[in-house]
Structure formats: structure tokens, C-alpha cells
Design a protein around this motif. Structure first.
Motif, PDB file in Angstrom:
ATOM      1  N   ALA A  16       6.499  12.217  -4.649  1.00  0.00           N
ATOM      2  CA  ALA A  16       7.204  11.939  -5.908  1.00  0.00           C
ATOM      3  C   ALA A  16       7.939  10.595  -5.842  1.00  0.00           C
ATOM      4  O   ALA A  16       7.947   9.828  -6.810  1.00  0.00           O
ATOM      5  CB  ALA A  16       8.183  13.063  -6.224  1.00  0.00           C
ATOM      6  N   GLU A  17       8.537  10.290  -4.688  1.00  0.00           N
ATOM      7  CA  GLU A  17       9.237   9.016  -4.526  1.00  0.00           C
ATOM      8  C   GLU A  17       8.258   7.841  -4.542  1.00  0.00           C
ATOM      9  O   GLU A  17       8.546   6.789  -5.117  1.00  0.00           O
ATOM     10  CB  GLU A  17      10.053   9.015  -3.225  1.00  0.00           C
ATOM     11  CG  GLU A  17      11.251   9.942  -3.275  1.00  0.00           C
ATOM     12  CD  GLU A  17      11.891  10.140  -1.914  1.00  0.00           C
ATOM     13  OE1 GLU A  17      13.134  10.198  -1.863  1.00  0.00           O
ATOM     14  OE2 GLU A  17      11.159  10.228  -0.899  1.00  0.00           O
ATOM     15  N   PRO A  71       0.827  -1.209   0.000  1.00  0.00           N
ATOM     16  CA  PRO A  71       0.000   0.000   0.000  1.00  0.00           C
ATOM     17  C   PRO A  71       0.867   1.268   0.000  1.00  0.00           C
ATOM     18  O   PRO A  71       1.882   1.335   0.693  1.00  0.00           O
ATOM     19  CB  PRO A  71      -0.816  -0.117   1.291  1.00  0.00           C
ATOM     20  CG  PRO A  71      -0.812  -1.581   1.616  1.00  0.00           C
ATOM     21  CD  PRO A  71       0.505  -2.096   1.119  1.00  0.00           C
ATOM     22  N   LEU A  72       0.441   2.247  -0.776  1.00  0.00           N
ATOM     23  CA  LEU A  72       1.206   3.495  -0.906  1.00  0.00           C
ATOM     24  C   LEU A  72       1.400   4.176   0.447  1.00  0.00           C
ATOM     25  O   LEU A  72       2.501   4.635   0.767  1.00  0.00           O
ATOM     26  CB  LEU A  72       0.502   4.442  -1.881  1.00  0.00           C
ATOM     27  CG  LEU A  72       0.263   3.909  -3.289  1.00  0.00           C
ATOM     28  CD1 LEU A  72      -0.576   4.898  -4.087  1.00  0.00           C
ATOM     29  CD2 LEU A  72       1.569   3.632  -3.988  1.00  0.00           C
ATOM     30  N   ALA A  73       0.350   4.243   1.241  1.00  0.00           N
ATOM     31  CA  ALA A  73       0.443   4.918   2.542  1.00  0.00           C
ATOM     32  C   ALA A  73       1.422   4.204   3.469  1.00  0.00           C
ATOM     33  O   ALA A  73       2.162   4.852   4.213  1.00  0.00           O
ATOM     34  CB  ALA A  73      -0.936   5.005   3.185  1.00  0.00           C
ATOM     35  N   LEU A  74       1.442   2.873   3.414  1.00  0.00           N
ATOM     36  CA  LEU A  74       2.367   2.115   4.260  1.00  0.00           C
ATOM     37  C   LEU A  74       3.808   2.378   3.844  1.00  0.00           C
ATOM     38  O   LEU A  74       4.684   2.596   4.686  1.00  0.00           O
ATOM     39  CB  LEU A  74       2.051   0.623   4.183  1.00  0.00           C
ATOM     40  CG  LEU A  74       2.980  -0.298   4.977  1.00  0.00           C
ATOM     41  CD1 LEU A  74       2.926   0.022   6.469  1.00  0.00           C
ATOM     42  CD2 LEU A  74       2.611  -1.751   4.723  1.00  0.00           C
ATOM     43  N   LEU A  75       4.065   2.373   2.550  1.00  0.00           N
ATOM     44  CA  LEU A  75       5.417   2.641   2.060  1.00  0.00           C
ATOM     45  C   LEU A  75       5.877   4.035   2.487  1.00  0.00           C
ATOM     46  O   LEU A  75       7.008   4.225   2.935  1.00  0.00           O
ATOM     47  CB  LEU A  75       5.449   2.514   0.532  1.00  0.00           C
ATOM     48  CG  LEU A  75       6.816   2.401  -0.090  1.00  0.00           C
ATOM     49  CD1 LEU A  75       7.461   1.075   0.256  1.00  0.00           C
ATOM     50  CD2 LEU A  75       6.727   2.545  -1.596  1.00  0.00           C
ATOM     51  N   ARG A  76       4.978   4.980   2.398  1.00  0.00           N
ATOM     52  CA  ARG A  76       5.301   6.350   2.816  1.00  0.00           C
ATOM     53  C   ARG A  76       5.584   6.426   4.309  1.00  0.00           C
ATOM     54  O   ARG A  76       6.527   7.083   4.751  1.00  0.00           O
ATOM     55  CB  ARG A  76       4.126   7.269   2.502  1.00  0.00           C
ATOM     56  CG  ARG A  76       4.502   8.273   1.470  1.00  0.00           C
ATOM     57  CD  ARG A  76       3.445   9.291   1.250  1.00  0.00           C
ATOM     58  NE  ARG A  76       4.103  10.556   1.521  1.00  0.00           N
ATOM     59  CZ  ARG A  76       3.497  11.665   1.772  1.00  0.00           C
ATOM     60  NH1 ARG A  76       2.214  11.728   1.800  1.00  0.00           N
ATOM     61  NH2 ARG A  76       4.183  12.746   2.001  1.00  0.00           N
ATOM     62  N   ARG A  77       4.766   5.741   5.097  1.00  0.00           N
ATOM     63  CA  ARG A  77       4.924   5.786   6.567  1.00  0.00           C
ATOM     64  C   ARG A  77       6.218   5.113   7.003  1.00  0.00           C
ATOM     65  O   ARG A  77       6.960   5.661   7.822  1.00  0.00           O
ATOM     66  CB  ARG A  77       3.737   5.103   7.244  1.00  0.00           C
ATOM     67  CG  ARG A  77       3.840   5.065   8.759  1.00  0.00           C
ATOM     68  CD  ARG A  77       2.601   4.494   9.430  1.00  0.00           C
ATOM     69  NE  ARG A  77       2.218   3.177   9.001  1.00  0.00           N
ATOM     70  CZ  ARG A  77       2.731   2.040   9.507  1.00  0.00           C
ATOM     71  NH1 ARG A  77       3.652   2.081  10.442  1.00  0.00           N
ATOM     72  NH2 ARG A  77       2.291   0.872   9.079  1.00  0.00           N
TER      73      ARG A  77
END
Length: 123
Positions: free
Chosen positions: A98-99, A85-91
Motif C-alpha cells: 500500500a505504501e 523501481p518498485l521492488a528497490l523502494l520496497r527492499r
């Protein structure tokens, strides 16, 4: 869940002044109580010097680089039904938007323990 150590890396190389002695570095990543953790240990037998460091989350670059050199990485898809999940990767990694967008196109390289953590159904 109690502590679960997934792997350790061990590097033996002489430091500049310890030509005949071997300095030891050990680095771990593990999942404890559903959270990603890391630990590092260094010992110079000549000077009887010890250093320990640990923390939660992704290890600092110097520790992560040693783990990657020893264990390699796992290529993970990002987003979609089978991806991280995008949010998990960000967290977890503190990535910018952008990354994360770039990772969605190319995937993300995680250590084996990070991959297990990111793909666990409880995240």
C-alpha cells in the motif's frame, strides 16, 4: 570502491546541564561498496561522554530526521522508465504494498544520498 562519504550534518547545541559547553552531534550517510550506510557520533565535552552508532541501509528515524533537517530531501518519481523501481523502494525502506502504491502516485522523498543510491544504475 572504497568508502565515499557524501555529506555530514553538524549540530551544536548545549545540553540541559552543559550551559556553557556545546554538545556535538554529527550524522552521515554514505555509499560504501555499492551499499547504503549511515553513522552517528555524539560528544558532550563537560562529561567527556562519547557515543557512536552506525549501520547499513536507511538510518534510524532520529538520525534520518537530523539529516533531513540539515540537507532536505529529493523528490523522486516511483516506477516507470525514469523512476525508482518498485521492488528497490520496497527492499530499501521496507515499505508495504500500500505504501509503494501511494509512492507511485505521489513520488518519494529521499535524502540526497538515498536519492543517489536509489538512482544509481547498479541497483
Amino acid at each position: 570502491m572504497a568508502e565515499q562519504q557524501v555529506y555530514a550534518t553538524l549540530h551544536r547545541e548545549p545540553c540541559e546541564e552543559c550551559v556553557q559547553e556545546e554538545c556535538v552531534q554529527e550524522d552521515w550517510q554514505f555509499i560504501r561498496d555499492g551499499e547504503l550506510h549511515w553513522a552517528g557520533y555524539e560528544h558532550c565535552p563537560r562529561y567527556e561522554a562519547y557515543a557512536c552508532d552506525d549501520g547499513r541501509g536507511v538510518p534510524p528515524p532520529r538520525v534520518r530526521e537530523r539529516i533531513v533537517a540539515r540537507e532536505g530531501t529529493v523528490h523522486l518519481p516511483v516506477g516507470g522508465p525514469d523512476g525508482v523501481p518498485l521492488a528497490l523502494l520496497r527492499r530499501v525502506y521496507g515499505l508495504s504494498l500500500a505504501e509503494v502504491a501511494a509512492a507511485r502516485k505521489t513520488g518519494y522523498r529521499a535524502t540526497p544520498v538515498e536519492a543517489r543510491y536509489l538512482l544509481s544504475p547498479t541497483q
